[in-house]
Design a protein around this motif. Structure first.
Motif, short mmCIF file in Angstrom:
data_model
loop_
_atom_site.label_atom_id
_atom_site.label_comp_id
_atom_site.label_asym_id
_atom_site.label_seq_id
_atom_site.Cartn_x
_atom_site.Cartn_y
_atom_site.Cartn_z
N ASN A 1 0.83 -1.20 0.00
CA ASN A 1 0.00 0.00 0.00
C ASN A 1 0.87 1.26 0.00
OD1 ASN A 1 -1.65 -2.04 2.13
ND2 ASN A 1 -2.80 -1.22 0.41
N ASN A 2 0.44 2.27 -0.75
CA ASN A 2 1.06 3.59 -0.65
C ASN A 2 0.00 4.66 -0.81
OD1 ASN A 2 0.94 4.94 -3.32
ND2 ASN A 2 2.30 3.32 -4.04
N TRP A 3 0.35 5.90 -0.47
CA TRP A 3 -0.55 7.03 -0.74
C TRP A 3 0.25 8.19 -1.33
CZ3 TRP A 3 -2.77 7.44 4.91
CH2 TRP A 3 -1.74 7.59 5.83
N ILE A 4 1.09 7.86 -2.33
CA ILE A 4 1.93 8.87 -3.00
C ILE A 4 1.82 8.77 -4.52
CG2 ILE A 4 3.57 9.07 -1.09
CD1 ILE A 4 5.46 7.26 -2.82
N THR A 5 0.79 8.12 -5.05
CA THR A 5 0.63 8.00 -6.50
C THR A 5 0.44 9.38 -7.12
OG1 THR A 5 -0.37 5.81 -6.23
CG2 THR A 5 -0.73 6.92 -8.33
N PRO A 6 1.19 9.72 -8.16
CA PRO A 6 1.10 11.06 -8.76
C PRO A 6 -0.31 11.39 -9.25
CG PRO A 6 3.07 9.94 -9.54
CD PRO A 6 2.26 8.91 -8.78
N ALA A 7 -0.62 12.67 -9.28
CA ALA A 7 -1.97 13.13 -9.62
C ALA A 7 -2.36 12.80 -11.05
CB ALA A 7 -2.08 14.64 -9.38
N ASP A 8 -1.38 12.66 -11.95
CA ASP A 8 -1.73 12.42 -13.35
C ASP A 8 -1.89 10.93 -13.68
OD1 ASP A 8 0.95 11.93 -13.01
OD2 ASP A 8 1.63 13.23 -14.65
N PHE A 9 -1.89 10.07 -12.64
CA PHE A 9 -2.24 8.65 -12.88
C PHE A 9 -3.66 8.59 -13.42
CE2 PHE A 9 -3.97 4.56 -11.23
CZ PHE A 9 -3.21 3.72 -12.02
N GLU A 10 -3.95 7.65 -14.32
CA GLU A 10 -5.20 7.67 -15.07
C GLU A 10 -6.43 7.24 -14.27
OE1 GLU A 10 -4.77 5.02 -18.35
OE2 GLU A 10 -4.85 3.21 -17.13
N GLY A 11 -6.26 6.66 -13.09
CA GLY A 11 -7.42 6.24 -12.30
C GLY A 11 -7.42 6.88 -10.93
N PRO A 12 -8.55 6.80 -10.21
CA PRO A 12 -8.62 7.34 -8.85
C PRO A 12 -7.62 6.68 -7.92
CG PRO A 12 -10.83 6.87 -9.70
CD PRO A 12 -9.86 6.26 -10.66
N VAL A 13 -7.47 5.35 -8.04
CA VAL A 13 -6.47 4.60 -7.28
C VAL A 13 -5.96 3.48 -8.18
CG1 VAL A 13 -7.55 5.06 -5.04
CG2 VAL A 13 -8.16 2.97 -6.28
N ASN A 14 -4.86 2.85 -7.78
CA ASN A 14 -4.38 1.65 -8.45
C ASN A 14 -4.59 0.49 -7.49
OD1 ASN A 14 -3.16 0.18 -10.56
ND2 ASN A 14 -1.22 0.16 -9.46
N GLN A 15 -5.27 -0.56 -7.95
CA GLN A 15 -5.61 -1.63 -7.01
C GLN A 15 -5.85 -2.95 -7.74
OE1 GLN A 15 -9.42 -1.08 -5.06
NE2 GLN A 15 -10.22 0.13 -6.76
N GLY A 16 -5.56 -4.03 -7.04
CA GLY A 16 -5.82 -5.35 -7.58
C GLY A 16 -5.24 -6.42 -6.67
N HIS A 17 -5.48 -7.67 -7.02
CA HIS A 17 -4.87 -8.76 -6.27
C HIS A 17 -4.81 -10.01 -7.12
CE1 HIS A 17 -9.06 -9.95 -5.71
NE2 HIS A 17 -8.73 -11.00 -5.01
N GLU A 18 -3.96 -10.92 -6.72
CA GLU A 18 -3.84 -12.21 -7.38
C GLU A 18 -3.53 -13.28 -6.35
OE1 GLU A 18 0.75 -12.32 -8.87
OE2 GLU A 18 -0.66 -11.19 -10.14
N ILE A 19 -4.02 -14.47 -6.62
CA ILE A 19 -3.78 -15.61 -5.73
C ILE A 19 -3.37 -16.81 -6.57
CG2 ILE A 19 -4.79 -17.19 -4.03
CD1 ILE A 19 -6.84 -14.97 -3.38
N VAL A 20 -2.27 -17.44 -6.19
CA VAL A 20 -1.81 -18.67 -6.84
C VAL A 20 -2.23 -19.85 -5.99
CG1 VAL A 20 0.21 -19.99 -7.58
CG2 VAL A 20 0.15 -17.50 -7.90
N GLY A 21 -2.90 -20.81 -6.61
CA GLY A 21 -3.31 -22.02 -5.92
C GLY A 21 -2.57 -23.23 -6.44
#
Length: 428
Positions: free
Chosen positions: A270-290
């Motif tokens: 997690n961070n809260w320093i993503t530059p203002a010109d990033f194309e989305g409100p936030v960057n987020q996702g996840h992945e799980i390997v089974g």
């Protein structure tokens, strides 16, 4: 029960905190409840069996409270512009006390204050016999989570926690289908990166928190909702490089690795320093390997993208909340951001109007008991993170970990003469 008249069942709500989340998601969700009730929302969360029973229930937002008088009045005016009803305004250091005094028949207190200020309004509401709907994390320490749980149990009260990641349709598909296809979980990564404005201007309390404590609970709760597996150990590190340039002594980013009792290991970034010109409100996702496959879920870019002159390229999450235009020109407010508020209110209605117990409705919503798992992770991670930060500055490496066991939470610090330090003596 509270009634608008002798025959109308009513839930009276108060909202404490009207910042980025309280002043938007909570306020607009309660505006739709004020106008149309809850029945129309229930099919979205699989609870339409209660639609007929709850259709007559009226919802009444009677109070809005913030730290400053101006923000309280602004929120009340915004609510009135949608509903025609203006809640009473409160402000100050502990405005919930005034609300509880003025509305002894209050049913629900919604808590959307800064993270480190959740506990007191929650406990005050419970002491007054009022149900609670709180933003995540429920609180920041394991001790506080147990105080909240005991207070709620004593009076058969609901403490619903807004864990809306559970209700993202992609996550529901993983929980109910894909996790069974990919086999026993091995490892994974979950990330949520907030814009710089959150830590530099939107919030004034970032030095009392960190990006993992702030948004990491979404993911720790989501993983728990998938597997119902408890943590057994963790390690955590953080970095301070960007915010200190603005005179803010807070972590830019935090990484936490949690090992669970089913054998999986998940990294939370997690961070809260993503530059203002990033194309989305936030960057987020996840992945799980089974053991038999893998699932990847990108909650930032879902295939919806546009660009225009002087606007750059943008993406949008149309699942979180969205406006649905009505024939009269007003807009309904729906999405998984509203759904986790809805399910807790259904549980509260079942307790109030159907005489249900907390145990009987616990399957309906994210409970305080489930939130305790996340609170314990946040609690331990903060202590491990700070120690590892200190030792990294001293050139000793990030060697501190935490253990969760029957004897509670223990910090293991090879650099300390004590080495093993039990910070909480009860099992998860």
């Amino acid at each position: 029960m509270s009634t608008a008249s002798d025959s109308t069942p009513t839930i009276k709500l108060a909202l404490v905190g009207a910042g980025m989340f309280g002043g938007d998601v909570h306020l607009r969700a309660y505006a739709d409840l004020q106008r149309f009730g809850i029945a129309g929302q229930l099919a979205r969360v699989g609870l339409d069996e209660h639609s007929r029973d709850l259709a007559p229930v009226k919802f009444d937002l009677v109070a809005v409270a913030t730290r400053s008088e101006g923000s309280a009045k602004k929120s009340a005016a915004a609510f009135k512009s949608i509903t025609g009803h203006e809640p009473k305004c409160y402000h100050g250091e502990a405005p919930w006390d005034d609300i509880l005094r003025d509305f002894p028949d209050l049913d629900v207190m919604a808590v959307a204050t800064p993270d480190h200020l959740h506990t007191q309004p929650i406990l005050s509401a419970l002491a007054a016999g009022v149900h609670v709907l709180t933003e995540k994390p429920m609180c920041l320490t394991t001790q506080e989570s147990d105080e909240i749980i005991e207070a709620a149990k004593e009076k058969n009260l609901i403490v619903g926690v807004d864990m809306h990641k559970r209700y993202d349709p992609d996550h529901l598909r993983i929980r109910d289908d894909i996790q069974n296809r990919i086999g026993a979980p091995l490892y994974g990564t979950a990330y949520l990166e907030e814009p710089l404005e959150v830590s530099t201007s939107t919030f004034k309390w970032v030095e009392s928190s960190d990006p993992f404590s702030y948004v990491g609970p979404h993911w720790t709760d989501l993983i728990y909702s998938y597997y119902k597996s408890k943590p057994v150990s963790l390690t955590a590190v953080g970095q301070k490089k960007r915010l200190v340039r603005d005179g803010i002594n807070a972590y830019d980013a935090v990484q936490v690795r949690v090992d669970f009792d089913n054998g999986m290991s998940i990294n939370f970034h997690n961070n809260w320093i993503t530059p203002a010109d990033f194309e989305g409100p936030v960057n987020q996702g996840h992945e799980i390997v089974g053991a038999d496959g893998k699932v990847e879920s990108d909650q930032q870019y879902r295939g919806f993208r546009w660009w225009n002159a002087n606007g750059g390229s943008r993406t949008s999450n149309n699942h979180f909340t969205r406006d649905v235009l009505r024939n009269d020109g007003t807009k309904a407010y729906i999405g998984y951001g509203v759904d986790s508020l809805t399910v807790a209110l259904v549980a509260i209605c079942r307790v109030k109007f159907a005489g249900a117990t907390r145990d009987e409705v616990a399957h309906l919503y994210p409970t305080a008991e489930e939130a305790r798992i996340t609170c314990a992770i946040v609690d331990a991670a903060a202590k491990v993170r700070d120690l590892n930060w200190k030792y990294m500055q001293e050139g000793k490496g990030a060697t501190v970990t935490a253990r969760f066991a029957d004897d509670g939470i223990t910090i293991i610090d090879p650099n300390s003469p004590k080495v093993f330090d039990t910070i909480y003596g009860k099992p998860l």
